[in-house]
Design a protein around this motif. Structure first.
Motif, mmCIF file in Angstrom:
data_model
loop_
_atom_site.group_PDB
_atom_site.id
_atom_site.type_symbol
_atom_site.label_atom_id
_atom_site.label_comp_id
_atom_site.label_asym_id
_atom_site.label_seq_id
_atom_site.Cartn_x
_atom_site.Cartn_y
_atom_site.Cartn_z
ATOM 1 N N LYS A 1 0.796 -1.154 0.000
ATOM 2 C CA LYS A 1 0.000 0.000 0.000
ATOM 3 C C LYS A 1 0.848 1.229 0.000
ATOM 4 C CE LYS A 1 -2.198 2.269 3.151
ATOM 5 N NZ LYS A 1 -1.633 3.078 3.425
ATOM 6 N N LYS B 1 -5.964 7.346 4.887
ATOM 7 C CA LYS B 1 -6.066 7.404 6.345
ATOM 8 C C LYS B 1 -6.672 8.752 6.733
ATOM 9 C CE LYS B 1 -2.144 4.252 7.003
ATOM 10 N NZ LYS B 1 -1.811 4.029 5.582
ATOM 11 N N TYR C 1 -5.251 -3.538 1.826
ATOM 12 C CA TYR C 1 -5.053 -2.302 2.580
ATOM 13 C C TYR C 1 -6.115 -1.250 2.256
ATOM 14 C CZ TYR C 1 -0.383 -3.723 4.130
ATOM 15 O OH TYR C 1 0.662 -4.374 4.716
ATOM 16 N N GLU D 1 -8.748 0.256 4.966
ATOM 17 C CA GLU D 1 -8.595 1.648 5.380
ATOM 18 C C GLU D 1 -9.774 2.514 4.942
ATOM 19 O OE1 GLU D 1 -3.729 1.458 5.618
ATOM 20 O OE2 GLU D 1 -4.655 2.818 4.176
ATOM 21 N N SER E 1 -0.399 -0.571 9.119
ATOM 22 C CA SER E 1 -1.647 0.124 8.821
ATOM 23 C C SER E 1 -2.157 0.776 10.088
ATOM 24 C CB SER E 1 -2.700 -0.838 8.263
ATOM 25 O OG SER E 1 -3.862 -0.122 7.849
#
Length: 490
Positions: free
Chosen positions: A18, A103, A222, A226, A395
């Motif tokens: 990622k 994020k 990922y 996320e 992560s």
């Protein structure tokens, strides 16, 4: 099966990470081949600045991502940027820490989302924030929104989309990856269908999140994990669809994946595992309205996020030599390609993974930083030691204000061999990979700074460890102490 599955399968042989944005399989048999010592031959190359039509382009970096930002900082540290370095980017922004896009950037507007200039390179590693003004102050020429479309290796020139002809002395290719997409014929380009690789993608995604009620995320890696966590913060009905039997199959063990799936279910996230997608369906207004599965059923959606991997952005640099096994541009341990004076770093580079004696291509921010720094130091100094990278992945999700449980895990090493899982995920859990009696990899959820600092030391040294003793550990802390003690025997 997804129509794009064939392309995805070809990507699974590489260490895909990622952008942080995809998963990888360090145990893949296709990555265990040895790098032939004769696979690349290099000639010496000396740059003569006086031969350039423009001295400001003695060094050119193509690509405006993290690798470019860290390479620029390294040029500055060696006093070789001012009036000598040019960066050519397809984006409208100076290099930034791309992991933020899936994020903090996706947090709801009332939960202090990340925004530029807050996460320009190199704040991700504790360095100075390199805003557009920083590049001006350092005398670095920046060419924005003008991707390179052609290269002449004999004349050492680049052609950009706008028609610029750039002369270079040394060239660093840092073009990264592009998102794997659904074909248009199955709705991959419908309004409301999103892919995420840059700020423009993230802005478009946020615009849809503001209006949506039902979001479907395709892919259990990922990006899937996320973006789903972000959608929960927006209080949306969220579903994740993927063909595998578990989340992040290339890294997580089945039991570890189950722990995370249970946590997501507590937040209301629905899982459709082992599911294939036939096509996306649009409503009367042309916007995506549903995902049609292989079994004929449909899942309603106001928006769809596709996170099925990425592919290296090698065009127009195929002429410098590609690696057909892991993808990307083949380089040696100093990131030199087979063409003198041309280097490749970050996601796009297929390099010798020294500690595991195999060729790899790593899509991860940590590798982007380190490979760029190693390449530039080798180019500008007498450094001759080869790149010795330790695979590292992490992560962070559910970190927004008001979240009842923040999740942050780190993994170092190689996920091969047998596994020992310790802890109850309340909040800590650790997984150890042991092969032939040696500790090869370790993952830790919700550790403290000292514990996280231990992980790379364990993975790098690969100590012999007593599996039976480790299995009897009553807590994550005790298990880590057992692993730490094993280092004394190395």
């Amino acid at each position: 099966m997804y129509p794009a599955r064939k392309a995805m399968a070809s990507l699974s042989n590489s260490l895909q990470l990622k952008h942080g944005l995809t998963s990888w399989c360090p145990g893949s048999s296709s990555l265990t081949r040895r790098l032939p010592s004769s696979s690349i031959r290099f000639r010496s190359f000396v740059v003569a600045a006086s031969s350039f039509s423009n001295d400001n382009r003695e060094f050119v970096i193509v690509g405006g991502g993290n690798a470019a930002g860290y390479a620029a900082r390294t040029f500055v540290e060696h006093g070789m940027a001012d009036g000598k370095l040019c960066i050519v980017s397809k984006e409208a922004y100076a290099p930034y820490e791309r992991p933020a896009l899936t994020k903090g950037y996706l947090f709801p507007l009332d939960k202090k989302p990340a925004r530029l200039p807050g996460f320009h390179t190199c704040v991700g590693s504790g360095g100075e924030r390199q805003t557009p003004e920083w590049y001006k102050e350092k005398g670095i020429e920046m060419i924005y929104e003008d991707p390179v479309t052609g290269i002449d290796t004999e004349k050492q020139t680049l052609t950009t989309n706008s028609g610029k002809l750039l002369k270079y002395g040394s060239l660093i290719i840092a073009t990264g990856c592009t998102a794997s997409r659904f074909p248009d014929k199955i709705g991959g380009n419908f309004p409301g269908v999103h892919y995420i690789r840059d700020v423009a993608d993230a802005d478009s995604l946020i615009s849809s999140l503001e209006k949506a009620q039902k979001v479907v995320i395709v892919g259990g890696g990922y990006i899937g994990m996320e973006v789903a966590a972000a959608a929960v913060a927006w209080k949306l009905e969220t579903s994740i669809i993927f063909p595998e039997n578990q989340l992040l199959q290339r890294l997580f063990t089945p039991s570890l994946a189950q722990r995370y799936e249970e946590l997501y279910k507590e937040y209301g996230v629905k899982f459709l595992k082992g599911a294939s997608i036939k096509n996306l369906e649009a409503g009367p207004d042309g916007q995506v309205a549903a995902v049609k599965l292989g079994d004929g059923s449909t899942v309603e959606a106001d928006m769809v996020v596709i996170g099925i991997g990425a592919k290296p952005a090698v065009s127009p640099f195929e002429v410098v030599g590609l690696n057909n096994t892991v993808g990307g541009i083949q380089v040696d341990g100093l990131f030199r390609t087979s063409v003198p004076g041309i280097f490749a770093v970050g996601d796009v580079a297929a390099f010798p993974l020294k500690m595991y004696d195999r060729v790899a291509r790593v899509e991860h921010v940590d590798h982007a930083r380190r490979s760029a720094q190693h390449c530039v130091k080798s180019l500008l100094s007498a450094q001759t030691h080869t790149y010795d990278y330790l695979p590292y992945f992490y992560s962070r999700v559910f970190e927004y204000e008001g979240s009842p449980r923040k999740v942050w895990w780190q993994f170092f090493g190689d996920n091969v061999g047998e596994t020992v899982e310790i802890g109850n995920f309340d909040p800590k859990i650790a997984t150890f990979w042991i092969d032939s009696g040696k500790l090869k990899g370790v993952l830790l959820e919700s550790g403290n700074a000292e514990e996280f600092k231990l992980l790379p030391e364990l993975a790098r040294n690969q100590p012999s460890i007593d599996k039976a003793k480790l299995e009897k550990a009553s807590s994550v802390e005790e298990a880590l102490e057992i692993a730490k003690a094993s280092l004394q025997m190395v």
